[in-house]
Enzyme design. Structure first.
Site, PDB file in Angstrom:
ATOM      1  N   HIS A 154      62.764  33.516  22.244  1.00 43.82           N
ATOM      2  CA  HIS A 154      61.707  34.374  21.702  1.00 43.82           C
ATOM      3  C   HIS A 154      60.762  33.575  20.811  1.00 43.82           C
ATOM      4  O   HIS A 154      59.549  33.684  20.918  1.00 43.82           O
ATOM      5  CB  HIS A 154      62.330  35.504  20.873  1.00 43.82           C
ATOM      6  CG  HIS A 154      63.016  36.532  21.714  1.00 43.82           C
ATOM      7  ND1 HIS A 154      63.002  36.501  23.081  1.00 43.82           N
ATOM      8  CD2 HIS A 154      63.736  37.625  21.366  1.00 43.82           C
ATOM      9  CE1 HIS A 154      63.681  37.534  23.551  1.00 43.82           C
ATOM     10  NE2 HIS A 154      64.140  38.228  22.540  1.00 43.82           N
ATOM     11  N   SER A 167      70.559  47.922  21.353  1.00 46.52           N
ATOM     12  CA  SER A 167      69.559  47.483  20.385  1.00 46.52           C
ATOM     13  C   SER A 167      69.661  48.275  19.085  1.00 46.52           C
ATOM     14  O   SER A 167      69.948  49.477  19.096  1.00 46.52           O
ATOM     15  CB  SER A 167      68.157  47.665  20.966  1.00 46.52           C
ATOM     16  OG  SER A 167      67.162  47.449  19.982  1.00 46.52           O
ATOM     17  N   LYS A 173      72.013  35.350  18.462  1.00 45.20           N
ATOM     18  CA  LYS A 173      71.097  35.418  19.598  1.00 45.20           C
ATOM     19  C   LYS A 173      69.756  34.801  19.191  1.00 45.20           C
ATOM     20  O   LYS A 173      69.208  35.132  18.145  1.00 45.20           O
ATOM     21  CB  LYS A 173      70.882  36.867  20.028  1.00 45.20           C
ATOM     22  CG  LYS A 173      69.944  37.047  21.210  1.00 45.20           C
ATOM     23  CD  LYS A 173      69.860  38.512  21.583  1.00 45.20           C
ATOM     24  CE  LYS A 173      68.945  38.727  22.778  1.00 45.20           C
ATOM     25  NZ  LYS A 173      67.532  38.419  22.447  1.00 45.20           N
ATOM     26  N   TYR A 228      69.373  43.162  13.415  1.00 40.77           N
ATOM     27  CA  TYR A 228      68.464  42.389  12.580  1.00 40.77           C
ATOM     28  C   TYR A 228      68.973  42.443  11.142  1.00 40.77           C
ATOM     29  O   TYR A 228      69.702  43.371  10.769  1.00 40.77           O
ATOM     30  CB  TYR A 228      67.047  42.960  12.611  1.00 40.77           C
ATOM     31  CG  TYR A 228      66.394  42.980  13.970  1.00 40.77           C
ATOM     32  CD1 TYR A 228      65.872  41.818  14.529  1.00 40.77           C
ATOM     33  CD2 TYR A 228      66.290  44.159  14.702  1.00 40.77           C
ATOM     34  CE1 TYR A 228      65.264  41.840  15.780  1.00 40.77           C
ATOM     35  CE2 TYR A 228      65.689  44.189  15.950  1.00 40.77           C
ATOM     36  CZ  TYR A 228      65.182  43.025  16.479  1.00 40.77           C
ATOM     37  OH  TYR A 228      64.589  43.040  17.721  1.00 40.77           O
ATOM     38  N   THR A 247      70.164  38.780  15.910  1.00 38.61           N
ATOM     39  CA  THR A 247      68.963  38.107  16.396  1.00 38.61           C
ATOM     40  C   THR A 247      68.394  37.254  15.279  1.00 38.61           C
ATOM     41  O   THR A 247      68.031  37.762  14.215  1.00 38.61           O
ATOM     42  CB  THR A 247      67.922  39.135  16.867  1.00 38.61           C
ATOM     43  OG1 THR A 247      68.448  39.846  17.999  1.00 38.61           O
ATOM     44  CG2 THR A 247      66.628  38.450  17.275  1.00 38.61           C
TER      45      THR A 247
END
Length: 791
Positions: free
Chosen positions: A246, A107, A222, A129, A155
């Site tokens: 999400h 992450s 993602k 991100y 993401t």
């Protein structure tokens, strides 16, 4: 401690051990738990139809993604702030994953430095991100590349973290001391507040293109839920998509990830891998996802449960449980191999899954050159400074026949009869080459290189010469190839095709230095690797245009001898400069440390596709036998191209006979290139006067010869900028980032002046100036690197 037998046991024990706020943080969904229930319900509904009498005793769960073999189609999903779950956090997770060969997607919000996580070894990807401050994103990417991560996972369904009801009820704050270790200092206590402050909220497909322009790593997306978005992801050059939901957690009818998977797989059609993230709680779930078309799954919460229970040991046991359950499920379902399961269920007849092709075919270098070709074809009226071709207006079509006749006449005068000549020209011919004696003679008169014809192999262009040499020298997985940075893409591409790791050595103001090569050799050996050779273009190199001074050439030779490495000398432009060239490395070589890679593409004409390699190094065996390295290259060539076209060889040999000395025959061409170079330099100075450099912030090199010069722009020379340049201003150039083996962005572009007319150069530079003017409003240029020499 009580023995735990199932993932459910680990979940229950983790809940018992963790504080209620931390448990709610790792278990809670964004907004509500409907999508979490939907994910599990989709797996609970799924069925498998077992096959019997398959003869399978030990199913094979291995798979291949992005050119690398995985022991199971499972990777660890990115989860943030793991030190609040266990003191060892991401370090424990990485060690457990590396011990089992399971990939780990780290992450961006990891609470341990990337370099420390990478020290555990294993296959690492980075979840990323896009931050409002692009500099932060570039910084994170650079750290990932430095740590040796092999892919980026962007993401895209979380422009900011949504309201997490559990956390709001608990008034959750991160424990003291827990932070995102790889981001600039900030208040991370409230992840929701940080995301709203730091994330870029309005992402578009241009952000994906921007990310691909600043890294050489493959980029996966993602958070893909819609099949239409998956198709767009493929069109925008991503290396894979990860289905997750999400964003769907905010909707009352959120489908489960398994429900989303099928349409995405069908729309992608095998163009890129499709992975699933969300709801996997057993090895049977893994098999169900693969049966529905997923190439692999990501597992998140079960890993955190194992981490909370027993650190590295707990994570390892969770991964072992998943692997064992997957094997049992495959055996009971009659699935002998995971890859066959995917093939049988989802692949149309006559198709090959991209994961079964060599990983180099998805290398960013190939993508960038494809992009350049697409831009050129899309804007045919644009002036292109891209091709490094010879000037073709002076080619005479009748020369081909004259050269061939001259060669045949010469052979007749030396006693060859018609039967012999028919066999030489029309049959396959000698693998080592028909005209080695002509090449050897030209090397003596033009280069002062005295080698026997037996040390020469005539190749299909210089590119084949590179492939033969690299294949022969790469004998051990520890072997690496040193290349200058920036570097000609032909050598780095050839190395990638052969799975040879390359190590970039930065050029100095005058090109590659002996001290830089020596430092690279020492560093690689300290890391347990074996530098076998170093590629170098000493004269007017492509792309930088730099020429290595004679003393510096001697330093390179001394380093090669001292450290026992070979120099691969490639110098196609040395006979095309107005000034007399410096001695070649091969002519200065006294210890056979230089393998010379040659080509007649620039000095005769490229359509013949004739190159050569001089490999006079001695190969020895245990019995005392000795023979030239060229003989080993012939063995490889016999399995690659069999032989080089005898007809093309005959035409080039006729040209060599006519020339007497290629350096003299190329004087007119050299004068033309020199004039074009000066015209380009004058036009650049007209638009960007050196006296006003502080105002326009544009500078450039004067290579003194060759085909290329480099211009530094006051903004990043990205693919998006190139598209605007071609579309809006009618001028095409090549980003220097295409030639950087280490990746990253660049403010530099390469301009070729070799194949354009005077009018084309003037028009092209005029258009380039208008493009720069349109792009530079208020742009601040970073400081120059001390190794750059700009005019």
């Amino acid at each position: 401690m009580v023995t735990l037998f199932t993932l459910a046991d680990y979940e229950a024990e983790a809940r018992r051990q963790l504080s209620p706020p931390v448990w709610d943080f790792i278990e809670g969904g964004q907004g509500d738990e409907r999508s979490l229930r939907a994910n599990r319900e989709a797996f609970d509904r799924a069925t498998l139809t077992p096959r019997v009498l398959t003869g399978t005793a030990e199913p094979d769960p291995t798979t291949v993604l992005l050119g690398r073999q995985w022991p199971v189609p499972i990777a660890i999903a990115p989860t943030a702030f793991q030190t609040m779950v266990h003191p060892d956090g991401e370090l424990a997770t990485a060690r457990a994953a590396a011990a089992r060969g399971v990939p780990y997607v780290v992450s961006t919000m990891a609470s341990a430095p990337f370099a420390d996580i990478a020290a555990a070894g294993g296959l690492l990807w980075l979840q990323l991100y896009v931050f409002a401050d692009r500099g932060v994103t570039r910084h994170v990417v650079a750290q990932a590349e430095a740590a040796g991560m092999t892919a980026l996972v962007l993401t895209v369904d979380t422009p900011r973290m949504a309201r997490r009801v559990r956390d709001l009820r608990r008034r959750f704050r991160l424990p003291t001391g827990v932070r995102a270790a790889n981001l600039p200092a900030d208040d991370f206590a409230s992840p929701l507040a940080h995301s709203r402050r730091a994330f870029a909220p309005a992402l578009s497909w241009s952000d994906v293109e921007w990310l691909r322009s600043v890294t050489r790593l493959p980029v996966l997306l993602k958070g893909v839920a819609a099949a239409e978005d998956a198709e767009l992801a493929v069109r925008h050059g991503t290396a894979g998509v990860i289905v997750s939901n999400h964003g769907g957690r905010q909707f009352s009818a959120a489908p489960g990830t398994l429900d989303l998977l099928g349409p995405v797989v069908d729309r992608v059609g095998g163009a890129v891998p499709v992975l699933l993230d969300g709801g996997v709680r057993s090895g049977t779930d893994v098999l169900v996802a693969v049966d529905r078309g997923a190439d692999a799954v990501l597992v998140g919460r079960p890993v955190l449960h194992g981490l909370a229970v027993d650190g590295e040991k707990g994570v390892g046991e969770v991964l072992d449980l998943l692997t064992e359950e997957l094997g049992e499920a495959m055996l009971m379902a009659g699935v002998p191999r995971i890859r066959r399961c995917v093939d049988r269920t989802h692949r149309p007849a006559g198709t090959v899954h991209v994961s079964e092709l060599h990983g180099s075919l998805r290398d960013p270098v190939l993508d960038t050159m494809t992009f350049l070709n697409e831009v050129t074809s899309r804007y045919p009226t644009a002036v292109s400074f891209g091709p490094g071709r010879p000037y073709e207006a002076d080619f005479d079509l009748d020369d081909v026949q004259r050269h061939l006749t001259r060669y045949l006449d010469d052979r007749r005068t030396r006693g060859a009869d018609e039967t012999t000549l028919r066999r030489e020209i029309f049959q396959y011919g000698d693998t080592a080459g028909l005209i080695r004696d002509h090449v050897a003679k030209m090397l003596r008169v033009d280069e002062d290189v005295d080698v026997s014809p037996e040390s020469i192999v005539v190749t299909v262009g210089c590119q084949e010469a590179m492939l033969l040499v690299l294949r022969a020298l790469h004998a051990d997985p520890r072997d690496v190839l040193l290349v200058p940075s920036p570097c000609y893409v032909g050598i780095s591409g050839a190395a990638r095709l052969l799975d040879i790791p390359i190590v970039a050595v930065p050029e100095g103001p005058d090109g590659l230095t002996g001290s830089a090569v020596a430092a690279a050799v020492r560093a690689q050996r300290a890391a347990g690797r074996r530098p076998r050779a170093c590629y170098v273009v000493p004269d007017h190199s492509n792309p930088s245009g730099r020429t290595i001074p004679q003393a510096q050439r001697q330093d390179l030779l001394d380093v090669a001898e001292e450290y026992g490495i070979l120099l691969l000398e490639d110098s196609p432009y040395r006979l095309l400069a107005a000034a007399d060239p410096l001695p070649s490395l091969k002519s200065m070589d006294r210890h056979r440390t230089v393998i010379q890679l040659g080509s007649y593409a620039k000095s005769v004409f490229p359509g013949a596709r004739i190159g050569y390699v001089v490999a006079d190094q001695e190969v020895v065996d245990d019995s005392g036998g000795r023979w030239p390295l060229a003989a080993e290259l012939v063995k490889i060539k016999s399995m690659v191209t069999v032989n080089t076209s005898p007809l093309s060889q005959a035409v080039v040999a006729g040209a060599l006979l006519a020339a007497g000395r290629l350096s003299e025959a190329n004087r007119p061409a050299a004068a033309h290139y020199d004039r074009m170079r000066r015209i380009m330099l004058d036009r650049l100075a007209h638009h960007f006067p050196p006296a006003d450099r502080d105002t326009h912030e544009v500078s450039w090199t004067d290579p003194g010869g060759g085909f290329f010069l480099v211009v530094r722009l006051p903004f990043v020379a990205s693919e998006e900028a190139l598209t605007r340049s071609a579309r809006d201003h009618g001028v095409i150039w090549v980003p220097l980032s295409y030639f950087q083996a280490e990746g990253g962005e660049s403010h530099h572009i390469r301009l070729s002046f070799s194949c354009l007319s005077e009018e084309g150069i003037v028009t092209g530079v005029d258009r380039l100036a208008r493009f720069v003017a349109a792009e530079t409003s208020g742009v601040q240029l970073p400081a120059e690197r001390p190794t750059d020499r700009w005019v």
